[in-house]
Design a protein around this motif. Structure first.
Motif, short mmCIF file in Angstrom:
data_model
loop_
_atom_site.label_atom_id
_atom_site.label_comp_id
_atom_site.label_asym_id
_atom_site.label_seq_id
_atom_site.Cartn_x
_atom_site.Cartn_y
_atom_site.Cartn_z
N LYS A 3 0.82 -1.22 0.00
CA LYS A 3 0.00 0.00 0.00
C LYS A 3 0.85 1.27 0.00
N VAL A 4 2.12 1.16 0.40
CA VAL A 4 2.97 2.35 0.50
C VAL A 4 3.16 3.02 -0.86
N PRO A 5 3.50 2.30 -1.94
CA PRO A 5 3.63 2.98 -3.23
C PRO A 5 2.34 3.62 -3.70
N TYR A 6 1.20 2.96 -3.43
CA TYR A 6 -0.08 3.52 -3.86
C TYR A 6 -0.38 4.82 -3.11
N MET B 77 7.54 -0.09 -9.01
CA MET B 77 6.60 -0.98 -9.71
C MET B 77 6.53 -2.33 -9.03
N PRO B 78 5.32 -2.89 -8.85
CA PRO B 78 5.21 -4.25 -8.30
C PRO B 78 5.63 -5.27 -9.34
N PRO B 79 5.90 -6.50 -8.92
CA PRO B 79 6.22 -7.54 -9.89
C PRO B 79 5.07 -7.75 -10.86
N ALA B 80 5.39 -8.13 -12.09
CA ALA B 80 4.36 -8.37 -13.09
C ALA B 80 3.46 -9.52 -12.67
N ASP B 81 2.16 -9.43 -12.96
CA ASP B 81 1.20 -10.48 -12.66
C ASP B 81 1.28 -11.54 -13.76
N PRO B 82 1.73 -12.77 -13.45
CA PRO B 82 1.87 -13.79 -14.49
C PRO B 82 0.55 -14.23 -15.09
N ALA B 83 -0.58 -13.91 -14.41
CA ALA B 83 -1.89 -14.31 -14.93
C ALA B 83 -2.38 -13.40 -16.03
N GLU B 84 -1.74 -12.24 -16.24
CA GLU B 84 -2.19 -11.29 -17.24
C GLU B 84 -1.08 -11.03 -18.25
N PRO B 85 -1.45 -10.67 -19.50
CA PRO B 85 -0.44 -10.29 -20.46
C PRO B 85 0.20 -8.98 -20.09
N LYS C 279 -3.68 -2.38 -7.89
CA LYS C 279 -4.03 -3.81 -7.88
C LYS C 279 -3.18 -4.57 -6.86
N ALA C 280 -1.89 -4.22 -6.79
CA ALA C 280 -1.02 -4.87 -5.81
C ALA C 280 -1.47 -4.55 -4.39
N ALA C 281 -2.11 -3.39 -4.20
CA ALA C 281 -2.62 -3.00 -2.88
C ALA C 281 -4.01 -3.57 -2.60
N GLY C 282 -4.58 -4.30 -3.58
CA GLY C 282 -5.88 -4.94 -3.38
C GLY C 282 -7.07 -4.02 -3.51
N ILE C 283 -6.98 -2.99 -4.35
CA ILE C 283 -8.06 -2.01 -4.50
C ILE C 283 -8.82 -2.27 -5.79
N PRO C 284 -10.17 -2.48 -5.76
CA PRO C 284 -10.95 -2.73 -6.97
C PRO C 284 -10.90 -1.55 -7.95
N ILE C 285 -11.16 -1.83 -9.22
CA ILE C 285 -11.00 -0.82 -10.27
C ILE C 285 -11.88 0.40 -10.03
N VAL C 286 -13.19 0.20 -9.86
CA VAL C 286 -14.09 1.35 -9.77
C VAL C 286 -13.82 2.15 -8.50
N ARG C 287 -13.39 1.47 -7.45
CA ARG C 287 -13.05 2.20 -6.22
C ARG C 287 -11.73 2.96 -6.41
#
Length: 436
Positions: A5-8, A187-195, A126-134
């Motif tokens: 959450k610190v970078p965000y 920058m957080p590490p890249a999410d391997p589940a997404e391109p 996203k790394a901080a766990g915050i939904p898109i619309v929020r």
């Protein structure tokens, strides 16, 4: 950095401080031109000189930011912005043309920095766990908070120190933003589940190929493209607010302190409305929130200045407009995220923001010319009536909205061949089209 959450939080603080400084100079520079030239047209030209480069660099620099790296781009653009604003503040007696050049340079740099900050916001949130619309609602709320604080501070600084003295605070805000990003935003590490979201500094997609991909995808998504065009038309007339308010204050109230009060009323409404929207973002029907917000939040804040010289009434209506409009930008941002493939987001968001913002420099010019031709009161009334018509346009798109929400976003084209096989984690972008 162990706490995601610190970078965000650091990015939000940096953007808020920078936005607060920009709000101060948004008041100070038009006031400087007004007191030195007494020309509404020159005020409008200055607004256009800042916003046109802001719009153009937001889209034209997107492929370059992908190559250089978003974090590096933010740092470099903010340092250069601090230098440009310091030049405006520290060189008294400069002629009008030189001032316009510096304002244009500052606007272009701010466009690069803002788009890059928006882009880098998504993976960090996203790394901080915050939904898109929020996330988009939080971003909008912090921006309104910056305006809420910056506007009255700007009015008081102009009153106490003069316009040039106030601009020094904008220069300092850019420098602070650069330092905070250097120290805390990683920058957080890249999410391997997404391109990968976009080409990285080592993946050199051809510049014009990258640019063309953003335009092509936005044009295919008829729902988002229609909404972007509506916000473009809305911005064309709401930007007149930037010209009309100093003139109205100068003619009616004759005190620069009121400049901050009016902008603060808009921002205070936006902060409260944003807080409400953050809580209800996942429950409100988006079409209703977007349409009502645009209608109530656009024309009334202009119309009241044309019909009344009562500052208290203007502040109340402006506050309510700020409350209502607070739902528009988060909804636009969320739809762009959801309907744009990750690997195209940097370019698509840059194009969407550029198209949306193109009405801003034109709006400043038209406002200045209309005051010269019609007089202040008539210019305000005509602009508010046209803006009301524009804000009613979403009523014609209800069926397209329903169909668009049920239809998946257009698929991304196959990625272009790259010139190197070395890849690094990429940022997932997050820019939005905005109403003023």
């Amino acid at each position: 950095m162990s706490n995601p959450k610190v970078p965000y939080v650091a990015l939000l603080i940096a953007d808020t401080v920078s936005s607060m400084g920009s709000r101060i100079s948004t008041l100070a520079i038009p006031w400087l031109i007004w007191v030195t030239t007494a020309s509404p047209s020159k005020m409008g030209i200055a607004v256009a000189a800042e916003m046109l480069p802001y719009v153009l660099t937001g889209v034209l620099a997107a492929p370059i930011a992908d190559r250089v790296g978003l974090r590096r781009t933010i740092i470099a653009a903010n340092i250069a912005s601090a230098v440009a604003m310091a030049a405006i503040a520290g060189l008294p007696g400069m002629n009008y043309v030189v001032l316009l050049v510096l304002v244009a340079v500052a606007g272009g740099l701010r466009g690069i920095a803002d788009r890059s900050k928006n882009v880098i916001n998504r993976p960090i949130a996203k790394a901080a766990g915050i939904p898109i619309v929020r996330m988009t609602a939080l971003y909008e709320g912090f921006t309104k908070t910056a305006t809420l604080v910056g506007a009255p501070v700007g009015g008081l600084l102009i009153y106490w120190l003069g316009a040039r003295g106030a601009v020094w605070f904008d220069a300092a805000s850019f420098a602070f933003c650069a330092l905070l990003v250097i120290a805390l935003v990683k920058m957080p590490p890249a999410d391997p589940a997404e391109p990968a979201a976009s080409p990285t500094p080592t993946v050199k997609e051809p510049y014009f190929t990258a640019l063309k991909g953003g335009f092509a995808h936005l044009a295919k998504d008829r729902l988002v493209f229609a909404l972007v065009l509506i916000t473009t038309a809305s911005n064309l007339f709401t930007q007149a607010f930037t010209v009309f308010v100093p003139l109205w204050v100068g003619e009616v109230l004759k005190s620069p302190a009121a400049l901050g009060l009016i902008s603060s009323a808009l921002a205070a409404g936006g902060v409260l409305g944003g807080a409400v929207f953050i809580m209800l973002a996942t429950k409100l029907p988006r079409y209703v929130a977007f349409t009502v917000g645009l209608i109530v939040g656009s024309a009334p804040r202009l119309l009241v200045m044309g019909l009344s010289h009562n500052l208290a009434l203007v502040l109340v209506v402006t506050f309510l407009a700020g409350f209502a409009i607070s739902s528009v930008n988060p909804i636009m941002g969320a739809m762009l995220y959801e309907r744009t493939p990750a690997q195209l987001q940097t370019r698509v968001f840059g194009v969407a923001a550029a198209v949306s913002f193109i009405g801003i420099p034109l709006g400043g010019l038209l406002a200045g010319w209309s005051v010269d031709g019609l007089g202040l009161n008539r210019a305000i009334l005509v602009s508010s009536i046209v803006l009301l018509a524009v804000s009613l346009l979403p009523l014609l798109f209800k069926e397209r909205w329903a169909a668009g929400q049920a239809t998946p976003a257009p698929a991304a084209p196959a990625p272009a061949p790259v010139l190197t096989t070395t890849e690094a984690p990429a940022a997932e972008p997050s820019a939005v089209a905005r109403t003023s």
